[in-house]
Design an enzyme around this catalytic site. Sequence first.
Site, PDB file in Angstrom:
ATOM      1  N   GLU A  38       0.985  -1.319   0.140  1.00 15.84           N
ATOM      2  CA  GLU A  38       0.008   0.022  -0.076  1.00 15.84           C
ATOM      3  C   GLU A  38       0.927   1.157  -0.038  1.00 15.84           C
ATOM      4  O   GLU A  38       0.584   2.089  -0.803  1.00 15.84           O
ATOM      5  CB  GLU A  38      -1.002  -0.001   1.300  1.00 15.84           C
ATOM      6  CG  GLU A  38      -2.078  -0.827   0.872  1.00 15.84           C
ATOM      7  CD  GLU A  38      -3.048  -0.584  -0.119  1.00 15.84           C
ATOM      8  OE1 GLU A  38      -3.044   0.763  -0.407  1.00 15.84           O
ATOM      9  OE2 GLU A  38      -3.196  -1.388  -0.721  1.00 15.84           O
ATOM     10  N   CYS A 193     -11.252   2.986 -15.232  1.00 16.88           N
ATOM     11  CA  CYS A 193     -11.818   4.341 -15.193  1.00 16.88           C
ATOM     12  C   CYS A 193     -10.292   4.765 -15.208  1.00 16.88           C
ATOM     13  O   CYS A 193     -10.237   5.603 -14.045  1.00 16.88           O
ATOM     14  CB  CYS A 193     -12.675   4.549 -13.919  1.00 16.88           C
ATOM     15  SG  CYS A 193     -13.318   6.012 -13.920  1.00 16.88           S
ATOM     16  N   CYS A 200     -15.160   3.054 -20.717  1.00 15.10           N
ATOM     17  CA  CYS A 200     -16.528   3.184 -20.254  1.00 15.10           C
ATOM     18  C   CYS A 200     -17.265   1.826 -20.608  1.00 15.10           C
ATOM     19  O   CYS A 200     -18.085   1.181 -19.981  1.00 15.10           O
ATOM     20  CB  CYS A 200     -17.352   4.275 -20.499  1.00 15.10           C
ATOM     21  SG  CYS A 200     -16.637   5.702 -19.616  1.00 15.10           S
ATOM     22  N   CYS A 203     -17.084  -1.079 -18.319  1.00 14.57           N
ATOM     23  CA  CYS A 203     -17.324  -0.669 -16.945  1.00 14.57           C
ATOM     24  C   CYS A 203     -18.531  -1.282 -16.460  1.00 14.57           C
ATOM     25  O   CYS A 203     -19.582  -1.134 -16.953  1.00 14.57           O
ATOM     26  CB  CYS A 203     -17.157   0.885 -16.879  1.00 14.57           C
ATOM     27  SG  CYS A 203     -17.382   1.250 -14.876  1.00 14.57           S
ATOM     28  N   CYS A 209     -23.296   5.645 -14.616  1.00 12.62           N
ATOM     29  CA  CYS A 209     -22.395   6.799 -14.328  1.00 12.62           C
ATOM     30  C   CYS A 209     -22.785   7.967 -15.176  1.00 12.62           C
ATOM     31  O   CYS A 209     -23.175   8.207 -16.221  1.00 12.62           O
ATOM     32  CB  CYS A 209     -20.929   6.107 -15.051  1.00 12.62           C
ATOM     33  SG  CYS A 209     -19.860   7.382 -14.887  1.00 12.62           S
TER      34      CYS A 209
HETATM   35  S1  SF4 Z   1     -18.519   4.596 -16.773  1.00  7.85           S
HETATM   36 FE1  SF4 Z   1     -18.034   6.058 -15.258  1.00  7.85          FE
HETATM   37  S2  SF4 Z   1     -17.039   5.020 -13.816  1.00  7.85           S
HETATM   38 FE2  SF4 Z   1     -17.376   3.560 -15.651  1.00  7.85          FE
HETATM   39  S3  SF4 Z   1     -15.134   3.575 -16.419  1.00  7.85           S
HETATM   40 FE3  SF4 Z   1     -16.565   5.159 -17.416  1.00  7.85          FE
HETATM   41  S4  SF4 Z   1     -16.335   7.171 -16.241  1.00  7.85           S
HETATM   42 FE4  SF4 Z   1     -15.457   5.521 -14.919  1.00  7.85          FE
END
Ligand code: SF4
Length: 352
Positions: A38, A193, A200, A203, A209
């Site tokens: 960490e 992200c 995205c 994601c 989002c």
């Molecule tokens: S959808 Fe939103 S949280 Fe997901 S990668 Fe794209 S910007 Fe980031």
Amino acid sequence: MLTATSLQRQLLKWFDQYGRKNLPWQANKTPYRVWVAEIMLQQTQVATVIPYYLRFMTTFPTLQHLANAPLDTVLHLWTGLGYYSRAKNLHRTANMIMQEYNGHFPDHLEQLTTLPGIGTSTAGAILACAFNRKATILDGNVKRVLTRLYGIENPINDKKTQTQLWEIAKQLTPTKRIADYTQAMMDLGATVCTRRKPTCKACPLHKNCIANKNDLTLQIPYKTREKPKPIKQTGFLILQYKQEILLERRVMKGVWQGLWSFPETKVPITLSKLKKALQAEFNNIAIYTTHMLPTFRRTFSHYHLDITPIHLTITKRSNKKIAKEQQIWYSLQSETSIGLPKPVKQLLDQLL
Ligand code: SF4
């Protein structure tokens, strides 16, 4: 907006399929191993950290090994990783845990955050990943994910935004699978992200989002405009006698505290002035060649430093007695176990 439960579910499902599960600090997990990782990962990417982490663990397999080691050996292993106060804090903390906790790693947030170098987020990561306790993290990656997910348009370095982010992060933290959830958040920020190119489509949270919906992924997180940094200048005096270079231990203030570096001079400076100054400082020195190397820049949090290395080969070494604690003749051929700032290490490598 997504509820905490459905966010956790979607994130953990994504983690099971795509999360990173073979990082060196995920094997043989102990609080010590998690803590070192960490600290190394603060401001540094995983790929850079891995070789440093492996070397560190080979040299200091336990907290006790780290506590008993000379600080110079710890700094030596940190050479090139930057932000050297992290290494000094690791060493101090290891000693404090040995003395104050009998070598047992503390497992409460309040105890952990009193130790040098451990802030609330790092303490949260240790508690979640090493002790499987409910705790919240909010590192740079997680902050980016949350500001985008919630479409937070206030500057990220604003105090109000920080408080808001901690509140959101706490609300989202689950009670089960806490280590996986914590790793999932970190992985999402580091691999999907990302700062410049968020993917995205890959994601698990993209449908909810706000930044993605409003096409603001590259604008968020916003930052308040920083003042331009001042530029300072210095000259590194690389005094070479045969295969040895004179290094000095830096004072315990300013940058690179306690590390070994070249003596410095004001720049610009004429050659005759430089020779005069060297004669005064290192009596009986005989300079053979002088060679200016190209100036390069290092940027610190509060200023830029333009460094001009001046390479001087000398045929006769100063007969002035040098204080071993403060100055050494560093052999280019046998690597001494001392901490060097990255540009110093790079210049020494070039000389080889
Ligand atoms: S959808 Fe939103 S949280 Fe997901 S990668 Fe794209 S910007 Fe980031």
